[in-house]
Motif scaffolding. Structure first.
Motif, PDB file in Angstrom:
ATOM      1  N   THR A 228       0.837  -1.184   0.000  1.00  0.00           N
ATOM      2  CA  THR A 228       0.000   0.000   0.000  1.00  0.00           C
ATOM      3  C   THR A 228       0.879   1.244   0.000  1.00  0.00           C
ATOM      4  OG1 THR A 228      -1.672  -1.188   1.275  1.00  0.00           O
ATOM      5  CG2 THR A 228      -1.859   1.204   1.200  1.00  0.00           C
ATOM      6  N   GLN A 229       0.694   2.098  -1.013  1.00  0.00           N
ATOM      7  CA  GLN A 229       1.505   3.309  -1.105  1.00  0.00           C
ATOM      8  C   GLN A 229       1.009   4.329  -0.089  1.00  0.00           C
ATOM      9  OE1 GLN A 229       1.330   5.520  -4.820  1.00  0.00           O
ATOM     10  NE2 GLN A 229       3.557   5.674  -4.855  1.00  0.00           N
ATOM     11  N   THR A 230       1.950   4.937   0.618  1.00  0.00           N
ATOM     12  CA  THR A 230       1.559   5.911   1.636  1.00  0.00           C
ATOM     13  C   THR A 230       1.146   7.220   0.974  1.00  0.00           C
ATOM     14  OG1 THR A 230       3.743   6.914   1.921  1.00  0.00           O
ATOM     15  CG2 THR A 230       3.292   4.897   3.160  1.00  0.00           C
ATOM     16  N   PRO A 231       0.326   8.021   1.649  1.00  0.00           N
ATOM     17  CA  PRO A 231      -0.067   9.324   1.092  1.00  0.00           C
ATOM     18  C   PRO A 231       1.137  10.205   0.774  1.00  0.00           C
ATOM     19  CG  PRO A 231      -1.453   8.770   2.964  1.00  0.00           C
ATOM     20  CD  PRO A 231      -0.370   7.733   2.908  1.00  0.00           C
ATOM     21  N   LEU A 232       2.149  10.190   1.647  1.00  0.00           N
ATOM     22  CA  LEU A 232       3.333  11.023   1.407  1.00  0.00           C
ATOM     23  C   LEU A 232       4.078  10.554   0.164  1.00  0.00           C
ATOM     24  CD1 LEU A 232       5.011  13.369   2.463  1.00  0.00           C
ATOM     25  CD2 LEU A 232       6.338  11.742   3.808  1.00  0.00           C
ATOM     26  N   ASP A 233       4.172   9.235  -0.036  1.00  0.00           N
ATOM     27  CA  ASP A 233       4.813   8.717  -1.245  1.00  0.00           C
ATOM     28  C   ASP A 233       4.122   9.268  -2.492  1.00  0.00           C
ATOM     29  OD1 ASP A 233       6.702   7.216   0.059  1.00  0.00           O
ATOM     30  OD2 ASP A 233       5.483   5.403   0.104  1.00  0.00           O
ATOM     31  N   LYS A 234       2.794   9.213  -2.490  1.00  0.00           N
ATOM     32  CA  LYS A 234       2.031   9.695  -3.652  1.00  0.00           C
ATOM     33  C   LYS A 234       2.282  11.178  -3.884  1.00  0.00           C
ATOM     34  CE  LYS A 234      -1.796   6.382  -3.501  1.00  0.00           C
ATOM     35  NZ  LYS A 234      -3.259   6.208  -3.413  1.00  0.00           N
ATOM     36  N   GLN A 235       2.276  11.941  -2.798  1.00  0.00           N
ATOM     37  CA  GLN A 235       2.433  13.380  -2.944  1.00  0.00           C
ATOM     38  C   GLN A 235       3.845  13.754  -3.376  1.00  0.00           C
ATOM     39  OE1 GLN A 235       0.893  14.111   1.013  1.00  0.00           O
ATOM     40  NE2 GLN A 235      -0.909  15.112   0.184  1.00  0.00           N
ATOM     41  N   LEU A 236       4.844  13.044  -2.867  1.00  0.00           N
ATOM     42  CA  LEU A 236       6.214  13.318  -3.296  1.00  0.00           C
ATOM     43  C   LEU A 236       6.437  12.877  -4.737  1.00  0.00           C
ATOM     44  CD1 LEU A 236       8.305  12.396  -0.125  1.00  0.00           C
ATOM     45  CD2 LEU A 236       7.704  14.663  -0.970  1.00  0.00           C
ATOM     46  N   LEU A 613     -12.528  -1.971   1.741  1.00  0.00           N
ATOM     47  CA  LEU A 613     -13.653  -1.171   1.244  1.00  0.00           C
ATOM     48  C   LEU A 613     -13.456   0.312   1.553  1.00  0.00           C
ATOM     49  CD1 LEU A 613     -16.645  -3.522   2.159  1.00  0.00           C
ATOM     50  CD2 LEU A 613     -15.812  -2.977  -0.133  1.00  0.00           C
ATOM     51  N   LEU A 614     -12.970   0.593   2.747  1.00  0.00           N
ATOM     52  CA  LEU A 614     -12.699   1.992   3.107  1.00  0.00           C
ATOM     53  C   LEU A 614     -11.624   2.580   2.202  1.00  0.00           C
ATOM     54  CD1 LEU A 614     -12.760   1.688   7.003  1.00  0.00           C
ATOM     55  CD2 LEU A 614     -14.313   3.094   5.639  1.00  0.00           C
ATOM     56  N   GLN A 615     -10.588   1.790   1.906  1.00  0.00           N
ATOM     57  CA  GLN A 615      -9.520   2.276   1.031  1.00  0.00           C
ATOM     58  C   GLN A 615     -10.024   2.522  -0.382  1.00  0.00           C
ATOM     59  OE1 GLN A 615      -6.693  -0.885   1.700  1.00  0.00           O
ATOM     60  NE2 GLN A 615      -5.529   0.297   3.192  1.00  0.00           N
ATOM     61  N   SER A 616     -11.006   1.732  -0.811  1.00  0.00           N
ATOM     62  CA  SER A 616     -11.569   1.939  -2.151  1.00  0.00           C
ATOM     63  C   SER A 616     -12.312   3.274  -2.250  1.00  0.00           C
ATOM     64  CB  SER A 616     -12.516   0.789  -2.512  1.00  0.00           C
ATOM     65  OG  SER A 616     -13.730   0.864  -1.765  1.00  0.00           O
ATOM     66  N   MET A 740      -4.699  19.483  15.170  1.00  0.00           N
ATOM     67  CA  MET A 740      -5.821  18.582  15.442  1.00  0.00           C
ATOM     68  C   MET A 740      -7.166  19.251  15.179  1.00  0.00           C
ATOM     69  SD  MET A 740      -4.417  15.726  16.184  1.00  0.00           S
ATOM     70  CE  MET A 740      -5.668  14.692  16.958  1.00  0.00           C
ATOM     71  N   ARG A 741      -7.149  20.545  14.889  1.00  0.00           N
ATOM     72  CA  ARG A 741      -8.400  21.219  14.507  1.00  0.00           C
ATOM     73  C   ARG A 741      -8.690  21.052  13.019  1.00  0.00           C
ATOM     74  NH1 ARG A 741      -6.669  27.025  17.101  1.00  0.00           N
ATOM     75  NH2 ARG A 741      -6.216  26.309  19.230  1.00  0.00           N
ATOM     76  N   ASP A 742      -7.671  20.671  12.254  1.00  0.00           N
ATOM     77  CA  ASP A 742      -7.837  20.521  10.814  1.00  0.00           C
ATOM     78  C   ASP A 742      -8.544  19.209  10.493  1.00  0.00           C
ATOM     79  OD1 ASP A 742      -6.387  22.856  10.618  1.00  0.00           O
ATOM     80  OD2 ASP A 742      -4.467  21.819  10.317  1.00  0.00           O
ATOM     81  N   LYS A 743      -9.133  19.166   9.312  1.00  0.00           N
ATOM     82  CA  LYS A 743      -9.712  17.923   8.818  1.00  0.00           C
ATOM     83  C   LYS A 743      -8.615  17.125   8.106  1.00  0.00           C
ATOM     84  CE  LYS A 743     -13.674  19.113  10.385  1.00  0.00           C
ATOM     85  NZ  LYS A 743     -14.103  18.502  11.661  1.00  0.00           N
ATOM     86  N   PRO A 744      -8.750  15.808   8.042  1.00  0.00           N
ATOM     87  CA  PRO A 744      -7.715  15.017   7.354  1.00  0.00           C
ATOM     88  C   PRO A 744      -7.587  15.457   5.905  1.00  0.00           C
ATOM     89  CG  PRO A 744      -9.239  13.591   8.562  1.00  0.00           C
ATOM     90  CD  PRO A 744      -9.840  14.960   8.567  1.00  0.00           C
ATOM     91  N   ARG A 745      -6.387  15.525   5.432  1.00  0.00           N
ATOM     92  CA  ARG A 745      -6.190  15.894   4.025  1.00  0.00           C
ATOM     93  C   ARG A 745      -6.644  14.745   3.143  1.00  0.00           C
ATOM     94  NH1 ARG A 745      -0.999  14.248   5.692  1.00  0.00           N
ATOM     95  NH2 ARG A 745       0.092  12.905   4.199  1.00  0.00           N
ATOM     96  N   HIS A 746      -7.052  15.085   1.940  1.00  0.00           N
ATOM     97  CA  HIS A 746      -7.510  14.067   1.012  1.00  0.00           C
ATOM     98  C   HIS A 746      -6.319  13.303   0.467  1.00  0.00           C
ATOM     99  CE1 HIS A 746      -9.453  12.242  -2.547  1.00  0.00           C
ATOM    100  NE2 HIS A 746     -10.546  12.313  -1.817  1.00  0.00           N
ATOM    101  N   LEU A 747      -6.556  12.040   0.179  1.00  0.00           N
ATOM    102  CA  LEU A 747      -5.482  11.158  -0.275  1.00  0.00           C
ATOM    103  C   LEU A 747      -4.804  11.693  -1.528  1.00  0.00           C
ATOM    104  CD1 LEU A 747      -4.176   8.417   0.405  1.00  0.00           C
ATOM    105  CD2 LEU A 747      -5.778   7.345  -1.162  1.00  0.00           C
TER     106      LEU A 747
END
Length: 907
Positions: A228-236, A613-616, A740-747
């Motif tokens: 599973t590719q991490t979000p940071l990997d994708k963004q970099l 399913l959540l990852q999809s 912690m006030r922020d919402k999770p960033r999108h994948l």
């Protein structure tokens, strides 16, 4: 030592034959990737890859400059700097992961030499667990770890902890087919490797060993590589692709434009001069590509991750895989188990409803009843209290300990005459003792309150003994209250009996026995104190929390209510049981999943399917688990979080081990992950601003025919500031609770946000205009001190491109070099303030690493200019010029502060 027993067991030859056919009782250890391969994997980072390309191009440029005589061996400083950046980024990460792996191995040691009692050749022997074979007859007692999978040949009040496989902390086992639990995950006469005997005793015959056991199957499955590719990997990857394309485009524009300009200015081509011009143009284009690459980014990412690994360990998070630090900050869903993570994994008495008069001595009777009518023990040898045996009985002993009562002394003095152990068929336990307290023979009974009350004629109350029929309605009302809170309830009673009186007939209380009811207790596995606040923090941070447990729906829903996950508005759509979950198709589940808060009676594959399913749906999923049954889901998730006292299977499948088992530590991991990501963004903002400025300067110089005002050694120092020092400064910033006030960033979000892009381009262009203006000013005005600086002349000469004989003096070039460095120095403060930070001075005193780096940069620049001489092509500046530079360039910070102030007012 050997003793005669009723089972014969295997002979020595049968043992050898069984081992040859079915193998040994050991789990195949997970395949460890060789160290050299782990190190080489660090070079798969997208930014490292383009750095390697930049290194080759940088070497080509350096060789060209040396060959043409434009520079000496100092031209190799730039490629040397890139090599240093690559090695720091790869070696630091490798060493930190190796250190974490060693700590993990110590935490995850498995003992295959535990002694097991078996019967072989008609005698009882004690052999190491690893020597168990299929067909062996194994004796099981309370507290024993079950060494392999098997079938019970006999069982007396056997209860096992199957939580490592099913999540069920207590399952009753029996050989009586009529008493089998048809809803149980495993047959009621089967006991599984990795489970623990809570109470009773039995004899099992081994049917599976090693990898063939249910524990072993999941263990083997957990070793499948998680790709599973991490979000940071994708963004970099995205950032690396953008930088590569942008630098190639700019290089192509320079090459084509300069070629067209040359051909326009030279109608008749001298091919020798044209070839030399093209080669020079190609070197300029290559220089743009090299300058555009953010050399310090991989090191910044590595340093941030490494420092977070170290600090997270202090917060009870042992990170095994470096990128898990940051990925935890991107989590949008946490699928958590219940026992041990949300709860203490230790049954405790929630409330004891003994309506008695202490002075009457009834209190002592209750204490003796609990101590004597029990088979559990408390182990205090390790410095902490551990229950041995049935956890419900252990809760009662802990209740006594909390009141300073020594249960062992009471039990020792109350001689046991007869005993009926607890069974699911009887629903109670009864013990006859010779009580020194009452100086009489006493029958003590405890069990399901509704059963115990049926044997009672009286109830002890504050007003004396009252008929059971009068007080039963009130007791039943209280029991209903406890049961609605998913608590286990026990009723207690006693009777004075004569020495020759028959108390038990055919395994039950004799019909003539009339008991006096003492009261009831409500027992539960209490929620950890810090969990409600931690769950609240996650929900406020936009992270969805889902409880996935093998426990009953009522218990799971009650725990969800206690941690404020389950609200009065929630209903049947928010909870589902494992069989129903498994029966639904993926399409239906995808519609249902957003509303689900609790999955009860879940099986291992249910949890893994939920993760998939959540990852999809582009969710970043973190999964907690401590059992072998959790391994598939831990492995499938972007971040697997195992518990410190979990099974080795769970820990092998995870990325982070929560040493203290607490959900509160998981929340801290989210805080660290988000803060780490923000620090990486701050460094990108800082370095990309300089890269944009450098690219534009090279671009302008390519068309105007001007050479770089910075020498190779000066650029090496600038790169050191941009890369190593800035990486250290911004990576060392402490975590900020405000993330912690922020919402999770999108994948699929870019790591460079629109505000960042605006800041990079805007600040970069502003720096270029200022620096270009300074060069134009220095060309046309002979400067010996900034005290003579004339702003009107600055603008007058800005567009004066006429060639000037003599060029710039060394003093002017030194001024330019120092101003360039100080612009980046102050911009580092602006980068620190990126995000929801109100000011660059916010919490500055706590940012000790940042402050030390700023001092090093200041001192370093002054020393280089004062002592660098010919090596750095500088000359000492006048003291007042340092003051002018420091004050004037600080406008970069003050403009940033004004902008942040205005933004706060608008918001």
């Amino acid at each position: 030592m050997k003793s005669e027993v009723e089972y014969s067991g295997l002979s020595e030859s049968e043992v050898l034959a069984s081992r040859e056919r079915y193998g040994e009782n050991i789990l195949t250890p997970p395949a460890r990737t060789p160290m050299w391969k782990l190190f080489l994997e660090k070079f798969s980072d997208p930014i490292i890859r383009i750095l390697l390309i930049a290194l080759l191009l940088s070497v080509a440029v350096a060789v060209y400059h040396i060959a043409t005589g434009e520079a000496g061996m100092s031209a190799l400083f730039e490629p040397a700097g890139i090599v240093l950046a690559i090695l720091l980024a790869t070696v630091v990460g490798f060493l930190f992961e190796m250190s974490a792996a060693k700590k993990f191995d110590i935490l995850n040691q498995v003992n295959d030499d535990l002694p097991v009692k078996v019967i072989r050749g008609g005698h009882m022997l004690e052999i190491p667990k690893r020597e168990i074979v299929v067909g062996d007859i194994v004796m099981l007692n309370a507290g024993d770890e079950i060494p392999a999978d098997g079938i019970l040949l006999s069982a007396v009040s056997v209860q096992v902890n199957e939580s490592s496989l099913t999540g069920e902390p207590m399952a009753t086992k029996t050989t009586i087919e009529a008493d089998f639990d048809k809803e149980a995950t495993y047959p009621s006469n089967a006991v599984m490797n990795g489970s623990t005997m809570l109470g009773g005793y039995g004899v099992m015959q081994v049917t599976q060993v090693g990898d063939a056991t249910e524990y072993g199957k999941v263990y083997t499955g957990s070793q499948i590589e998680n790709n599973t590719q991490t979000p940071l990997d994708k963004q970099l990857n995205t950032l690396a692709s953008f930088i590569t394309k942008a630098s190639y485009i700019i290089a192509a524009v320079i090459f084509i434009a300069r070629t067209v300009i040359y051909l326009t200015e030279h109608p008749v081509i001298d091919w020798l001069l044209f070839g030399s011009y093209l080669l020079s143009t190609a070197m300029i284009a290559v220089t743009v590509i090299v300058v555009a690459v953010p050399e310090g980014l991989p090191m910044s990412v590595t340093l941030s991750l490494a420092m977070s690994m170290k600090r997270m360990l202090a917060n009870n998070n042992l990170v095994r895989k470096m990128h898990a630090c940051e990925t935890m900050g991107a989590a949008s869903v946490i699928c958590t188990d219940k026992t041990g993570t949300l709860t203490q994994n230790q049954m405790r008495v929630h409330e004891a409803a003994f309506d008695y008069i202490p002075e009457s001595g009834v209190e002592d009777i209750i204490f003796e009843s609990i101590a004597a009518n029990s088979t559990a023990h408390l182990d205090e040898a390790a410095g902490s209290v551990k229950v041995l045996g049935n956890p419900t009985e252990g809760a009662l002993l802990l209740w006594l300990a909390d009141r300073g009562v020594d249960y062992a002394a009471l039990r020792r003095h109350a001689e046991v005459i007869e005993q009926l152990t607890f069974s699911t068929e009887r629903k109670y336990m009864a013990t006859v003792v010779q009580s020194p307290l009452l100086n009489h023979r006493v029958l003590y009974v405890k069990g399901a309150p509704e059963y115990v009350m049926n044997f009672c004629s009286d109830r002890v109350t504050s007003s004396g003994n009252v008929p059971m029929t009068d007080s039963r309605p009130m007791l039943e009302e209280k029991l209903l209250q406890y049961q609605n809170q998913a608590m286990r309830t026990l009723g207690f009673a006693y009777a004075l009996v004569e020495p020759d009186e028959v108390c038990f007939i055919a395994g039950h209380l004799a019909p003539h026995i009339k008991l006096t009811f003492l009261g009831i207790t409500a027992i539960a596995d209490p929620v950890r104190k810090e969990v409600p606040a931690a769950v609240s923090d996650c929900l406020n941070a936009g992270i969805k929390v889902k409880i996935v447990t093998g426990d009953t729906p009522a218990t799971a829903r009650e725990i969800a209510r206690q941690i404020s996950l389950w609200t009065p508005e929630d209903g049947d759509r928010n909870i589902i049981i494992g069989p129903e979950f498994a029966a639904l198709d993926d399409k239906t589940l995808l519609e249902r999943i957003p509303d689900l808060k609790v999955i009860a009676r879940a099986r291992p594959m249910d949890k893994e399917r939920l993760v998939r399913l959540l990852q999809s749906q582009d969710e970043v999923v973190a999964v907690t688990g401590d059992g072998t049954n959790d391994a598939p889901a831990l492995n499938a998730a972007q971040v697997g979080l195992s518990m410190g006292d979990g099974t080795s299977v769970a820990k092998e499948a995870s990325d982070i081990t929560i040493i203290d088992n607490s959900f509160g530590s998981i929340t801290k991991a989210v805080l660290w992950g988000r803060s780490l990501y923000r620090n990486i963004q701050k460094f990108i903002l800082f370095q990309m601003t300089i890269n944009v400025a450098a690219c534009l300067i090279v671009l302008i110089g390519a068309f105007l025919g001007t050479e770089s005002p910075l020498t190779v050694t000066q650029m090496l120092w600038v790169n050191l500031i941009m890369d190593t020092f800035a990486a250290l400064a911004l990576a060392s910033l402490p975590p900020d609770e405000r993330v912690m006030r922020d919402k999770p960033r999108h994948l699929n979000d870019n790591i460079v946000t629109r505000p960042m892009a605006g800041g990079i381009i805007g600040t970069g262009i502003a720096f270029v205009l200022l620096l270009f203006g300074l060069l134009q000013y220095f060309k046309h005005v002979d400067i010996t001190s900034l005290a003579q600086f004339d702003l009107s002349l600055f603008f007058t000469h800005f567009f004066n491109f006429a060639p000037v004989p003599g060029g710039l003096t060394r003093y002017e070039l030194t001024l330019f070099f120092s101003i360039f460095v100080f612009l980046q120095f102050w911009n580092m403060f602006n980068a620190k303030a990126f995000g929801n930070v109100q000011s660059a001075f916010d919490r500055l005193a706590s940012c000790k690493g940042f402050l030390w780096v700023t001092l090093i940069i200041l001192a370093g620049q002054i020393l280089i200019v004062s002592l660098g001489g010919a090596l750095f092509s500088v000359t000492p500046l006048q003291p007042m010029d340092w003051v002018y530079i420091f004050v004037a360039t600080s406008a970069v910070l003050w403009i940033g502060e004004i902008y942040r102030l205005i933004r706060r007012w608008i918001a």
